[in-house]
Design an enzyme around this catalytic site. Structure first.
Site, PDB file in Angstrom:
ATOM      1  N   TYR A 124     -14.740   2.883   8.201  1.00 43.36           N
ATOM      2  CA  TYR A 124     -13.307   3.207   8.423  1.00 43.36           C
ATOM      3  C   TYR A 124     -13.106   3.666   9.800  1.00 43.36           C
ATOM      4  O   TYR A 124     -12.243   3.233  10.723  1.00 43.36           O
ATOM      5  CB  TYR A 124     -12.658   3.867   7.258  1.00 43.36           C
ATOM      6  CG  TYR A 124     -11.165   4.133   7.525  1.00 43.36           C
ATOM      7  CD1 TYR A 124     -10.467   3.299   7.398  1.00 43.36           C
ATOM      8  CD2 TYR A 124     -10.792   5.369   7.680  1.00 43.36           C
ATOM      9  CE1 TYR A 124      -8.938   3.709   7.409  1.00 43.36           C
ATOM     10  CE2 TYR A 124      -9.592   5.871   7.514  1.00 43.36           C
ATOM     11  CZ  TYR A 124      -8.540   5.017   7.490  1.00 43.36           C
ATOM     12  OH  TYR A 124      -7.034   5.271   7.630  1.00 43.36           O
TER      13      TYR A 124
ATOM     14  N   GLY B 245       0.751  -1.267   0.019  1.00 42.13           N
ATOM     15  CA  GLY B 245       0.079  -0.067  -0.062  1.00 42.13           C
ATOM     16  C   GLY B 245       1.005   1.200   0.081  1.00 42.13           C
ATOM     17  O   GLY B 245       2.187   1.253  -0.024  1.00 42.13           O
ATOM     18  N   GLN B 246       0.161   2.445  -0.026  1.00 45.38           N
ATOM     19  CA  GLN B 246       0.911   3.706  -0.011  1.00 45.38           C
ATOM     20  C   GLN B 246       1.798   3.962   1.129  1.00 45.38           C
ATOM     21  O   GLN B 246       3.159   4.256   0.797  1.00 45.38           O
ATOM     22  CB  GLN B 246      -0.316   4.867   0.134  1.00 45.38           C
ATOM     23  CG  GLN B 246       0.260   6.278  -0.547  1.00 45.38           C
ATOM     24  CD  GLN B 246      -0.685   7.182   0.267  1.00 45.38           C
ATOM     25  OE1 GLN B 246      -1.453   6.983   1.123  1.00 45.38           O
ATOM     26  NE2 GLN B 246      -0.395   8.419  -0.180  1.00 45.38           N
ATOM     27  N   LEU B 247       1.406   3.502   2.385  1.00 49.41           N
ATOM     28  CA  LEU B 247       2.508   3.909   3.620  1.00 49.41           C
ATOM     29  C   LEU B 247       3.264   2.632   3.655  1.00 49.41           C
ATOM     30  O   LEU B 247       4.424   2.832   3.861  1.00 49.41           O
ATOM     31  CB  LEU B 247       1.502   3.908   4.763  1.00 49.41           C
ATOM     32  CG  LEU B 247       2.433   3.857   5.983  1.00 49.41           C
ATOM     33  CD1 LEU B 247       3.231   4.961   6.280  1.00 49.41           C
ATOM     34  CD2 LEU B 247       1.298   3.641   7.235  1.00 49.41           C
TER      35      LEU B 247
ATOM     36  N   ASP C 225       1.994  -8.878   1.423  1.00 49.53           N
ATOM     37  CA  ASP C 225       0.741  -8.477   0.771  1.00 49.53           C
ATOM     38  C   ASP C 225      -0.067  -9.364   0.321  1.00 49.53           C
ATOM     39  O   ASP C 225       0.302 -10.612   0.100  1.00 49.53           O
ATOM     40  CB  ASP C 225       1.111  -7.101  -0.240  1.00 49.53           C
ATOM     41  CG  ASP C 225      -0.063  -6.374  -0.264  1.00 49.53           C
ATOM     42  OD1 ASP C 225       0.110  -4.895   0.080  1.00 49.53           O
ATOM     43  OD2 ASP C 225      -1.340  -6.687  -0.273  1.00 49.53           O
TER      44      ASP C 225
ATOM     45  N   LYS D 295     -11.295   2.279  13.343  1.00 46.70           N
ATOM     46  CA  LYS D 295     -10.140   2.990  13.831  1.00 46.70           C
ATOM     47  C   LYS D 295     -10.341   3.242  15.179  1.00 46.70           C
ATOM     48  O   LYS D 295      -9.522   3.047  16.221  1.00 46.70           O
ATOM     49  CB  LYS D 295      -9.799   4.285  13.235  1.00 46.70           C
ATOM     50  CG  LYS D 295      -9.365   3.902  11.619  1.00 46.70           C
ATOM     51  CD  LYS D 295      -8.091   3.062  11.699  1.00 46.70           C
ATOM     52  CE  LYS D 295      -7.356   2.804  10.597  1.00 46.70           C
ATOM     53  NZ  LYS D 295      -6.353   1.600  10.562  1.00 46.70           N
TER      54      LYS D 295
HETATM   55  C1  AKB Z   1      -8.640   8.403   4.175  1.00 49.07           C
HETATM   56  O1  AKB Z   1      -8.718   9.364   3.482  1.00 49.07           O
HETATM   57  O2  AKB Z   1      -9.408   7.517   4.404  1.00 49.07           O
HETATM   58  C2  AKB Z   1      -7.306   8.302   4.891  1.00 49.07           C
HETATM   59  C3  AKB Z   1      -7.300   8.664   6.096  1.00 49.07           C
HETATM   60  C4  AKB Z   1      -7.236  10.276   6.373  1.00 49.07           C
HETATM   61  O3  AKB Z   1      -7.015   7.939   7.162  1.00 49.07           O
HETATM   62  N1  AKB Z   1      -6.102   8.692   4.107  1.00 49.07           N
END
Ligand code: AKB
Length: 318
Positions: free
Chosen positions: A143, A13-15, A36, A147
C-alpha cells in the site's frame, strides 16, 4: 469555475461515503455521481449512484466520456493491512486504477482530479517526529509503495500533461458512519464501537504506539478546501502532509474512560504492529497551512466526545 459534474470512485468506503455527502452540500446532490463496485448502502442510496469498476478500463473510460465529468475523486484502494495479504491485487488496483484515471483526465480534459496518499508512503528511516513535507520515503507495505509511486505519477501528469491533480497524505482517519476496511489505524475506529457495545476492547497495537490521526469531519474539510483552492496556491503536486492530532492506544482509551468509566482495554499486538512502527508519530503540515490555509478543528477530546455522543443514535438509525 462553471457548473461542476463530479464523479466519486470508491464512494462506498470509509472516506468516500462522508466525502460524497460533503460534495452534495458544496455542489448539490444532482451534480455528484457516487460509484463503487458494490451497491449503495445507507445514506449513499439517497443520491445518484452507479456501479463502476475502475479496473474495467473500457467501461470506465466510456463512462467518463459519456458523462463529461469536470472533477474526479478517485478513492478506490486496498489499505495497508489487507494489501499485505494480497499484494498483487493491491498493486493492480492502487496503481493501475490511478493511471487509468490520470489518462482519462488527459484524454477527456477533466478539470480537476483528487487522489489520496497516506502517511504509509513514509517508512522506518523517515524522521518520526514532525515528519517534514520533503524527506526520506522508504515505505515497507505494498500500500505504502503504491502511495509513494502514485505521488510521483501525480506530479508527472501535472508537469507533462498539465493535469490539475491534487492530493493529501492522510493520517489514520476516524469516523463512525462507515467502518474502515483493512487499515493499520482501524483500531481507533473499532475501539468506539466496542466501547459502546462491550465496554472492552482488545487492541492489535501496543499501548504506546503513537500515530498521526484525524477526525473524518476534518478530513472532508481538508479535501474540499484543497480542491476549492485556486490552482496558483497549490505548490505541492505530489501530495501534501496534513495533520490534526497524534495519540497512542493508551491515550484514546483514557479519553473513552472519561465517558465510559468501566471501559477496559487489553493488548495483543499482531502483524500490524510492525507496519505502525514503520510510520511517523507526528506530521509537519506547515506547507498545507501556508499554501491554502489548512486548519484542523478536532483534537482527541473533541473527537471522542463527538463520536460517543452521536454513535448510539447513528447505530439505531442505520
Ligand atoms: C491504513 O491504516 O492503512 C490507512 C492509512 C494510514 O492510510 N488508514
Amino acid at each position: 469555475m462553471g457548473k461542476q459534474k463530479i464523479l466519486v470512485i470508491g464512494a462506498g468506503g470509509q472516506l468516500g461515503s462522508e466525502l460524497t455527502q460533503g460534495l452534495w452540500r458544496l455542489h448539490g446532490k444532482e451534480n455528484v455521481v457516487a460509484t463503487d463496485i458494490k451497491d449503495a448502502e445507507g445514506i449513499l442510496a439517497e443520491g445518484n449512484f452507479e456501479i463502476l469498476d475502475v479496473l474495467k478500463r473500457d467501461a470506465f473510460t466510456s463512462f467518463i466520456q459519456k458523462n463529461k465529468f469536470t472533477q474526479v475523486y478517485h478513492l478506490a484502494a486496498v489499505l495497508s493491512a489487507t494489501g499485505e495479504k494480497n499484494p498483487g491485487f493491491a498493486w493492480h488496483l492502487n496503481m493501475d486504477g490511478l493511471l487509468y484515471v490520470l489518462d482519462a483526465a488527459v484524454e477527456y480534459k477533466i478539470e480537476k482530479v483528487y487522489w489520496p496518499s497516506s502517511i504509509a508512503a513514509f517508512g522506518p528511516t523517515t524522521p518520526k517526529q514532525n515528519t517534514p513535507q520533503d524527506t526520506v520515503m522508504d515505505p515497507t507495505t505494498v500500500y505504502g509503495i503504491s502511495k509513494q509511486a502514485g505521488e510521483r505519477w501525480c506530479q508527472w501528469y501535472h508537469e507533462k500533461h498539465g493535469v490539475d491533480v491534487r492530493s493529501l497524505r492522510y493520517p489514520g482517519l476516524i469516523g463512525y458512519k462507515t467502518k474502515p476496511g483493512g487499515g493499520t489505524t482501524d483500531y481507533a475506529v473499532d475501539i468506539f464501537f466496542q466501547a459502546l457495545s462491550e465496554k472492552k476492547y482488545e487492541c492489535f497495537l501496543k499501548p504506546d504506539t503513537y500515530l498521526p490521526m484525524m477526525y473524518m469531519d476534518d478530513a472532508v474539510k481538508a479535501t474540499l478546501d484543497l480542491m476549492e483552492a485556486p490552482a496558483e496556491k497549490i505548490h505541492v503536486r505530489s501530495s501534501y502532509n496534513i495533520s490534526a492530532m497524534s495519540f497512542c492506544p493508551e491515550e484514546i482509551s483514557a479519553e473513552i474512560k472519561k465517558h465510559i468509566p468501566d471501559f477496559n482495554i487489553t493488548y495483543k499486538a499482531d502483524f500490524r504492529q510492525a507496519i505502525a512502527d514503520s510510520w511517523p508519530r507526528s506530521i509537519d503540515d506547515s506547507r498545507a497551512r501556508a499554501d491554502w490555509g489548512w486548519q484542523h478543528r478536532f483534537g482527541l477530546p473533541e473527537m471522542a466526545a463527538d463520536i460517543l455522543k452521536n454513535l448510539p443514535e447513528y447505530l439505531a438509525a442505520y
